[in-house]
Design an enzyme around this catalytic site. Structure first.
Site, PDB file in Angstrom:
ATOM      1  CG  HIS A 147      38.169  44.045  42.584  1.00 32.61           C
ATOM      2  ND1 HIS A 147      38.580  44.195  43.892  1.00 32.61           N
ATOM      3  CD2 HIS A 147      39.317  44.005  41.856  1.00 32.61           C
ATOM      4  CE1 HIS A 147      39.905  44.246  43.949  1.00 32.61           C
ATOM      5  NE2 HIS A 147      40.376  44.142  42.714  1.00 32.61           N
ATOM      6  CG  HIS A 157      49.259  44.306  41.439  1.00 30.99           C
ATOM      7  ND1 HIS A 157      49.059  42.957  41.663  1.00 30.99           N
ATOM      8  CD2 HIS A 157      48.061  44.899  41.742  1.00 30.99           C
ATOM      9  CE1 HIS A 157      47.819  42.758  42.069  1.00 30.99           C
ATOM     10  NE2 HIS A 157      47.193  43.922  42.116  1.00 30.99           N
ATOM     11  CD  GLU A 190      43.375  43.182  40.766  1.00 28.82           C
ATOM     12  OE1 GLU A 190      44.038  43.596  41.738  1.00 28.82           O
ATOM     13  OE2 GLU A 190      42.168  42.863  40.849  1.00 28.82           O
ATOM     14  CG  ASP A 233      43.802  47.368  38.651  1.00 28.67           C
ATOM     15  OD1 ASP A 233      44.263  46.221  38.671  1.00 28.67           O
ATOM     16  OD2 ASP A 233      43.732  48.077  39.679  1.00 28.67           O
ATOM     17  CG  HIS A 238      45.132  43.351  46.656  1.00 30.99           C
ATOM     18  ND1 HIS A 238      43.966  42.834  46.154  1.00 30.99           N
ATOM     19  CD2 HIS A 238      45.667  44.081  45.651  1.00 30.99           C
ATOM     20  CE1 HIS A 238      43.774  43.260  44.921  1.00 30.99           C
ATOM     21  NE2 HIS A 238      44.799  44.023  44.594  1.00 30.99           N
ATOM     22  CG  ASP A 296      46.551  47.658  44.083  1.00 30.38           C
ATOM     23  OD1 ASP A 296      46.225  48.564  43.294  1.00 30.38           O
ATOM     24  OD2 ASP A 296      46.412  46.458  43.814  1.00 30.38           O
ATOM     25  CE1 TYR A 333      42.351  50.670  46.049  1.00 34.45           C
ATOM     26  CE2 TYR A 333      43.867  50.032  47.785  1.00 34.45           C
ATOM     27  CZ  TYR A 333      43.499  50.039  46.450  1.00 34.45           C
ATOM     28  OH  TYR A 333      44.282  49.392  45.535  1.00 34.45           O
ATOM     29  CG  HIS A 341      44.049  52.354  42.232  1.00 41.37           C
ATOM     30  ND1 HIS A 341      43.527  52.226  40.971  1.00 41.37           N
ATOM     31  CD2 HIS A 341      44.396  51.110  42.616  1.00 41.37           C
ATOM     32  CE1 HIS A 341      43.558  50.941  40.612  1.00 41.37           C
ATOM     33  NE2 HIS A 341      44.089  50.247  41.587  1.00 41.37           N
TER      34      HIS A 341
HETATM   35 FE1  FEO Z   1      45.260  44.993  42.713  1.00 35.98          FE
HETATM   36 FE2  FEO Z   1      44.799  48.120  41.563  1.00 35.98          FE
HETATM   37  O1  FEO Z   1      45.013  46.281  41.426  1.00 35.98           O
END
Ligand code: FEO
Length: 402
Positions: free
Chosen positions: A23, A79, A81, A83, A147, A166, A194, A227
């Site tokens: 981030h 998701h 995002e 990543d 999230h 996530d 996390y 992750h």
């Molecule tokens: Fe919300 Fe691992 O991205």
């Protein structure tokens, strides 16, 4: 290189041993991380998520070594995002017609980031499913605000794998892939960090979602997050931890945070710590200089605490910038059910304690009436105020007081 997960499911993600922050620089990475993508090869071939943008070309090349890209029937984008979606641009350049299954909000986030590229989106909602052959299917569960508004999980029947994205993840590199192979202390530490730094602001939604997931009566053999380690041994252990953590969690810990200019505020911090131990020997006490500590690690310590004391000297009619930035992040994490106290030294105007108390209130803490405001360096008269402040944090009267 693929790693076998279960049955016809493989991991095809990226393990990043060298990552130092996430981030931007807002989340510190101490033990590496990974972006987990999964390949399901039943009658239908399904790719679940991709990897972060910088690794997109390697991801596509690696995937090409494993399968003919044209054989991919469906892509699941849990998701938006980057990543997890960052390799979509490179992949979709090769297989532009492949259907992408995602939430309506994910269409917005993917098009918002990568532009309208004419991708073949198939919007799904909680309970929708996709047949993948062999009597197996993927059942989708919207994970709104866990999230991001677009977040989603996919549950694979037959092998009973929850691709949770996530949720339940950790920024933690585990080459051996599975939770039972990982260093257990680090696994727990990184899972908690996390949760605190990414998911705690959404704890009320998480509690509802865990209850909804429980009501779906899914048999879960594996939780495969996006992750860190895959939960294979007793996967429900992390679900149980999340239920605990999401419910205004605290331990018998009080933590003292401060920054200091000429050591006066530091002296008060350490006197407070000593006094906590004196009044309540069973309470865990920790002390952190905010300017010299990792912000995300200290937030985990706040999370574990039932109370905190925060100190800053007065500077420029305000507080030190290190403490101001730290409290701004503290506020974002929406901690619940915690007490706080303010302290600090000053030489003439002396606003810091009042400002700290207000900022802590704004961050959702119950600020006790007792504070310590020391003109110049703390002397015996100032230190004499410490027991009452500590008693306030402990929720009891100071020894000898009514
Ligand atoms: Fe919300 Fe691992 O991205």
């Amino acid at each position: 290189m693929r790693k076998h997960v279960k049955g016809n499911v493989s991991w095809v993600g990226y393990i990043d041993w060298e990552l130092e922050s996430f981030h931007g620089d807002d989340y510190s990475i101490m033990n590496g991380s990974s972006q987990n993508a999964y390949l399901i090869e039943e009658e239908k071939t399904v790719l679940v998520d991709t990897v972060w943008t910088p690794h997109r070309f390697d991801f596509v090349e690696n995937l090409k070594r494993e399968i003919d890209l044209d054989k991919i029937d469906f892509i699941i984008a849990n998701h938006g995002e980057c990543d997890h979606s960052g390799a979509l641009t490179a992949l979709m350049a090769k297989i532009p017609e492949t259907p992408i299954y995602c939430t309506a909000n994910a269409v917005k986030s993917l098009e918002g980031q990568y532009g309208k590229r004419g991708w073949n989106f198939n919007v799904v909602k909680t309970g929708d499913s996709l047949e993948i052959g062999g009597g197996k299917k993927l059942v989708f569960v919207e994970m709104r605000m866990l999230h991001w508004p677009d977040s989603m999980a996919a549950y694979m029947t037959g092998d009973n794998i929850l691709f949770s994205n996530d949720a339940f993840g950790q920024h933690f590199a585990v080459e051996e892939l599975f939770n039972d192979k990982a260093d257990q202390c680090l696994l727990y530490k990184e899972a908690l960090k996390y949760f605190v730094n990414i998911l705690n602001p959404f704890a009320p939604m998480l509690t509802k979602k865990l209850s909804e997931l429980g009501g779906m009566n899914l048999d879960i053999d594996i939780i495969a997050p996006s992750h860190g380690a895959i939960w294979r041994e007793n996967p429900m252990q992390i679900v149980e931890k999340y239920a605990l953590w999401a419910n205004a969690y605290q331990e018998n810990q009080i933590t003292v945070f401060y920054d200091t200019m000429w050591e006066g505020t530091a002296k008060i911090a350490h006197r407070i710590a000593e006094e906590i131990s004196r009044q309540s020997p069973e309470t865990v006490v920790k002390v952190f200089n905010i300017a010299k500590s990792d912000k995300n690690e200290t937030m985990t310590e706040v999370f574990k605490s039932k109370a905190i004391a925060v100190g800053s000297p007065t500077v420029g009619n305000s507080i030190l910038s290190s403490v101001a930035g730290w409290i701004e992040f503290l506020k974002q994490l929406k901690f619940k059910n915690k007490k706080a106290a303010a302290f600090g030294c000053y030489g003439w105007s002396g606003e810091s304690v009042k400002i700290l108390a207000q900022l802590l209130k704004d961050a959702g803490f119950s600020v006790i009436d007792e504070s310590i405001r020391s003109l110049w360096n703390p002397n015996d008269e100032v230190f004499a105020q410490v027991p009452a402040l500590v008693a306030g944090l402990l929720g009891a009267s100071a020894p000898g007081e009514a």
